[in-house]
Design an enzyme around this catalytic site. Sequence first.
Site, PDB file in Angstrom:
ATOM      1  N   PRO A 141      51.609   7.002   4.400  1.00  0.00           N
ATOM      2  CA  PRO A 141      50.953   5.715   4.199  1.00  0.00           C
ATOM      3  C   PRO A 141      49.879   5.378   5.241  1.00  0.00           C
ATOM      4  CG  PRO A 141      53.208   5.403   4.970  1.00  0.00           C
ATOM      5  CD  PRO A 141      53.060   6.856   4.611  1.00  0.00           C
ATOM      6  N   ASN A 142      48.835   4.757   4.729  1.00  0.00           N
ATOM      7  CA  ASN A 142      47.699   4.245   5.522  1.00  0.00           C
ATOM      8  C   ASN A 142      46.773   5.345   6.040  1.00  0.00           C
ATOM      9  OD1 ASN A 142      48.506   1.463   5.325  1.00  0.00           O
ATOM     10  ND2 ASN A 142      50.131   1.942   6.765  1.00  0.00           N
ATOM     11  N   ARG A 158      40.485   2.731  10.200  1.00  0.00           N
ATOM     12  CA  ARG A 158      41.710   2.132  10.699  1.00  0.00           C
ATOM     13  C   ARG A 158      41.884   2.383  12.204  1.00  0.00           C
ATOM     14  NH1 ARG A 158      47.438   5.242   9.897  1.00  0.00           N
ATOM     15  NH2 ARG A 158      48.692   3.582  10.773  1.00  0.00           N
ATOM     16  N   TYR A 189      43.101   6.330  16.265  1.00  0.00           N
ATOM     17  CA  TYR A 189      43.060   7.473  15.342  1.00  0.00           C
ATOM     18  C   TYR A 189      41.703   8.162  15.256  1.00  0.00           C
ATOM     19  CZ  TYR A 189      47.526   5.520  13.935  1.00  0.00           C
ATOM     20  OH  TYR A 189      48.820   5.056  13.952  1.00  0.00           O
ATOM     21  N   ASN A 193      52.272  14.867   7.670  1.00  0.00           N
ATOM     22  CA  ASN A 193      52.152  13.701   8.543  1.00  0.00           C
ATOM     23  C   ASN A 193      52.820  12.539   7.812  1.00  0.00           C
ATOM     24  OD1 ASN A 193      51.538  11.506  10.108  1.00  0.00           O
ATOM     25  ND2 ASN A 193      49.389  12.063  10.422  1.00  0.00           N
ATOM     26  N   ALA A 203      53.932   6.152   9.039  1.00  0.00           N
ATOM     27  CA  ALA A 203      54.973   5.186   9.434  1.00  0.00           C
ATOM     28  C   ALA A 203      56.361   5.603   8.957  1.00  0.00           C
ATOM     29  CB  ALA A 203      54.624   3.800   8.902  1.00  0.00           C
ATOM     30  N   HIS A 212      59.236   7.047  11.276  1.00  0.00           N
ATOM     31  CA  HIS A 212      60.173   6.258  12.075  1.00  0.00           C
ATOM     32  C   HIS A 212      61.204   5.522  11.229  1.00  0.00           C
ATOM     33  CE1 HIS A 212      56.854   7.201  14.693  1.00  0.00           C
ATOM     34  NE2 HIS A 212      56.039   6.465  13.960  1.00  0.00           N
ATOM     35  N   GLU A 227      55.639  19.065  11.366  1.00  0.00           N
ATOM     36  CA  GLU A 227      55.338  17.631  11.493  1.00  0.00           C
ATOM     37  C   GLU A 227      54.059  17.474  12.318  1.00  0.00           C
ATOM     38  OE1 GLU A 227      58.459  15.513  13.552  1.00  0.00           O
ATOM     39  OE2 GLU A 227      57.309  13.639  13.606  1.00  0.00           O
ATOM     40  N   HIS A 255      50.996  14.692  13.835  1.00  0.00           N
ATOM     41  CA  HIS A 255      50.497  13.330  14.077  1.00  0.00           C
ATOM     42  C   HIS A 255      49.124  13.405  14.739  1.00  0.00           C
ATOM     43  CE1 HIS A 255      54.340  11.628  13.014  1.00  0.00           C
ATOM     44  NE2 HIS A 255      54.895  12.564  13.750  1.00  0.00           N
ATOM     45  N   ARG A 286      53.002   5.886  22.820  1.00  0.00           N
ATOM     46  CA  ARG A 286      52.719   4.593  22.195  1.00  0.00           C
ATOM     47  C   ARG A 286      53.936   3.662  22.274  1.00  0.00           C
ATOM     48  NH1 ARG A 286      49.953   5.617  16.585  1.00  0.00           N
ATOM     49  NH2 ARG A 286      49.612   3.373  16.830  1.00  0.00           N
TER      50      ARG A 286
HETATM   51  C1  DQA Z   1      50.825   8.643  12.848  1.00  0.00           C
HETATM   52  C2  DQA Z   1      51.681   7.930  13.897  1.00  0.00           C
HETATM   53  C3  DQA Z   1      52.619   6.926  13.236  1.00  0.00           C
HETATM   54  O1  DQA Z   1      53.389   6.265  14.226  1.00  0.00           O
HETATM   55  C4  DQA Z   1      51.811   5.884  12.475  1.00  0.00           C
HETATM   56  O2  DQA Z   1      52.675   4.999  11.801  1.00  0.00           O
HETATM   57  C5  DQA Z   1      50.805   6.468  11.567  1.00  0.00           C
HETATM   58  C6  DQA Z   1      50.075   7.669  11.963  1.00  0.00           C
HETATM   59  C7  DQA Z   1      49.777   9.569  13.496  1.00  0.00           C
HETATM   60  O3  DQA Z   1      49.276  10.435  12.778  1.00  0.00           O
HETATM   61  O4  DQA Z   1      49.436   9.410  14.668  1.00  0.00           O
HETATM   62  O5  DQA Z   1      50.512   5.900  10.518  1.00  0.00           O
HETATM   63  O6  DQA Z   1      51.670   9.454  12.045  1.00  0.00           O
END
Ligand code: DQA
Length: 148
Positions: free
Chosen positions: A10-11, A18, A23, A75, A78, A81, A99, A101, A108
Amino acid sequence: MYKILLINGPNLDLLGKRETDVYGTITLSEIEKTLTSECNKSGDKITCFQSNAEHEILDWIHKSKKEKYEIIIFNPAAFTHTSVAIRDALLAVEIPFIEVHISNIYKREEFRKKSFFSDIAIGTITGFGLTSYEVALISARSYLNKDK
Ligand code: DQA
């Protein structure tokens, strides 16, 4: 030729617009194009998928078994977590995954330090932006190569 699935949670469709201080300005489409072009060079097949919906990610993970994907670069955003459901799906299909990120989740907020995936992933690459994905692709190939 390896069959690789890239899943972004997501996102991540908002990358580039964003929280650019966290990022960067890279977009999802640039990430997908970079990995696709690397796979074209090596003769591997990559499918790129992004969703904001947990159930769609679950469906793709289930489908990945039937469609014989050999590895997933993931990836979870969110869902990293929060999602026991996605963790269980990955355990169920038994497809190895890496995995990834963009940001360093350990640098963070406290709540980001808990991942539901790190202990079941082949490995985790966190904090290198686009490079996290490129390293994941190199690592995926080397992981799959080890049986050859
Ligand atoms: C993320 C890190 C996550 O904590 C966050 O919720 C994201 C992006 C990253 O790629 O740094 O949406 O996965």
